[in-house]
Write a protein that holds these residues in place. Structure first.
Motif, short mmCIF file in Angstrom:
data_model
loop_
_atom_site.label_atom_id
_atom_site.label_comp_id
_atom_site.label_asym_id
_atom_site.label_seq_id
_atom_site.Cartn_x
_atom_site.Cartn_y
_atom_site.Cartn_z
N HIS A 43 -3.65 1.76 -3.20
CA HIS A 43 -3.69 3.21 -2.93
C HIS A 43 -4.85 3.56 -2.01
O HIS A 43 -5.86 2.85 -1.98
N ASP A 54 1.26 5.49 -0.68
CA ASP A 54 0.69 6.82 -0.87
C ASP A 54 1.33 7.83 0.07
O ASP A 54 1.39 9.01 -0.24
N HIS A 84 0.86 -1.20 0.00
CA HIS A 84 0.00 0.00 0.00
C HIS A 84 0.89 1.24 0.00
O HIS A 84 1.58 1.50 0.97
#
Length: 445
Positions: free
Chosen positions: A315, A280, A278
């Motif tokens: 994301h 971001d 993940h």
């Protein structure tokens, strides 16, 4: 002569009282509604725009601490009770409904490193920099009574984290080693160490309650079984993991927050690579917590933002930030799946909505129906460019926006260089390493 007589039942079109909604007869034959899809598309577009208009996630700020808030704990039985511990050793119990502090006590000398509420909710445990584990009553002491811990255990070294078993009177601490304690004893019933100098986090599995996982300072994540004398296995990564959290619905899965700005979701049976990376955040991720449904988790980062990720998406679906909020150190997702609590450097605890555009309070039946209808419409048309663009757009602080842009450029440059090296190398000498495999060094059993 044949006479056809129109016969209608008034019950089909007459209201029972004047307060009822007018009954409208409808024929659902699609040939009679040629513009149904364009009409639905417009409704979906309007619903998406309105969702962004009403997205106001910040609810309240709980201030009262005199130093940065270092850790938080949820109450397993009461939704409105929450505990927080700060860097000056102070502990506060909050009532979230009234949004006020109901109790303050000086728990430790130095930082409160970790806290956990017992599964029955009658008492809670804290660990601090003063090498002690303390057990406190959950009830506020009566008038004239002293604020005294029920039990105090003095350890050999500083404890960094504590967690409690879901069903039994057993808890686990970590520091220089991982210790399992019985509530009735003053020395650990079992200790694990695997050539590591210190651990930063340890967690019991909420489903398979005998299993534990911990994050160590040598960049590894170690798995244990409480019934065995030695650790099960460990995975060593490129950079250190700060915290981890088990998925409350899927027994084998856990997510760890890493120093390399990413979060990794692993299946404990196949540790050779994470099944989702993940990305971001633009700085180290400091804490992570799952929603009670196990479908999403929330992460807190050093880049002063909070992000919500679906468990299988690379994301985030949502990012929260305020001008005043500094480095977010601790994060919790409330047990009713509606709220998120974040604790940050500048002595504040903030309360957020888990779904930023959700209307709080009681909804009328027609309101509920309208919300469900617009939700289904948004799902139906979610991949249309216009709707996708509006629903994905988030306004970010300038620093984070420019940093993420820079990271994107760096990543692209690295990828391009790799491609060029591969192109000018002997075929097969430069294998393609996937994003998931890049971050794992080895698995030790």
């Amino acid at each position: 002569m044949k006479v056809k007589v129109l016969s209608r039942n008034p019950d089909d079109y007459v209201r029972e009282t004047k307060l009822d909604i007018q009954r409208v007869p409808r024929n659902y034959d699609p040939s009679l509604h040629p513009f149904e899809v364009p009409r639905e598309y417009t409704r979906a577009l309007n619903a998406t725009k309105l969702e962004r208009v009403f997205a106001k996630p910040f609810l309240a700020s709980l201030d009262g601490h005199r130093d940065g808030v270092n850790c938080m704990a949820k109450h397993p039985k009461s939704l409105s009770t929450m505990l927080s511990g700060s860097c000056d050793g102070e502990l506060k119990v909050w009532n979230l409904t009234k949004r006020e502090c109901v109790r303050t006590l000086q728990a430790h000398e130095g930082f409160v490193r970790g806290m956990v509420v017992r599964f029955c909710g009658t008492s809670f445990f804290t660990v601090g920099d003063d090498k002690t584990i303390k057990q406190w009553k959950m009830e506020t002491p009566g008038y004239g009574e002293e604020e005294e811990p029920l039990n105090t255990i003095l350890g050999k070294s500083v404890f960094t984290c504590i967690d409690h078993h879901q069903k039994e009177g057993v808890f686990v601490t970590c520091g220089q080693q991982v210790d399992i304690w019985d509530e009735q004893r003053s020395s650990p019933i079992r200790s694990f160490s695997w050539g590591v100098d210190s651990f930063s986090c340890v967690r019991f599995n909420p489903v398979e309650t005998e299993l534990l996982a911990s994050c160590a300072s040598d960049r590894s994540i170690v798995l244990y079984d409480m019934r065995e004398a030695t650790p099960l296995k460990k995975v060593i990564m490129n950079m250190r993991s700060n915290t981890l959290c088990w998925n409350p619905m899927e027994a084998y899965n856990f997510t760890c927050s890493n120093e390399d700005y990413n979060l990794y979701t692993y299946d404990m049976r196949y540790l050779d690579k994470p099944f989702t990376v993940h990305m971001d955040h633009v700085s180290a991720v400091l804490d992570v917590d799952y929603s009670p449904t196990g479908k999403e988790f929330v992460s807190a980062s050093f880049d002063k933002t909070i992000r919500i990720f679906p468990k299988d998406s690379g994301h985030s679906r949502e990012v929260y930030h305020t001008k005043r909020m500094q480095h977010v150190i601790s994060i919790k997702w409330s047990s009713d799946n509606k709220y998120i609590l974040s604790a940050s450097d500048e002595m504040n605890i903030r309360l957020w909505k888990a779904n930023s555009a959700e209307k709080l309070g009681l909804l009328a039946p027609r309101e509920k129906a309208a919300v469900n209808y617009s939700q289904k419409l948004k799902e139906k048309f979610q991949h249309h460019p216009q709707i996708r663009r509006i629903s994905r757009h988030r306004h970010l602080p300038k620093s984070i926006y420019s940093q993420s842009k820079e990271l994107r450029v760096m990543k692209e440059a690295r990828r391009r260089k790799e491609r060029n090296v591969r192109k000018h190398s002997k075929p097969g000498s430069m294998p393609v390493v996937t994003e998931k495999e890049k971050h794992v060094v080895t698995v030790v059993k």
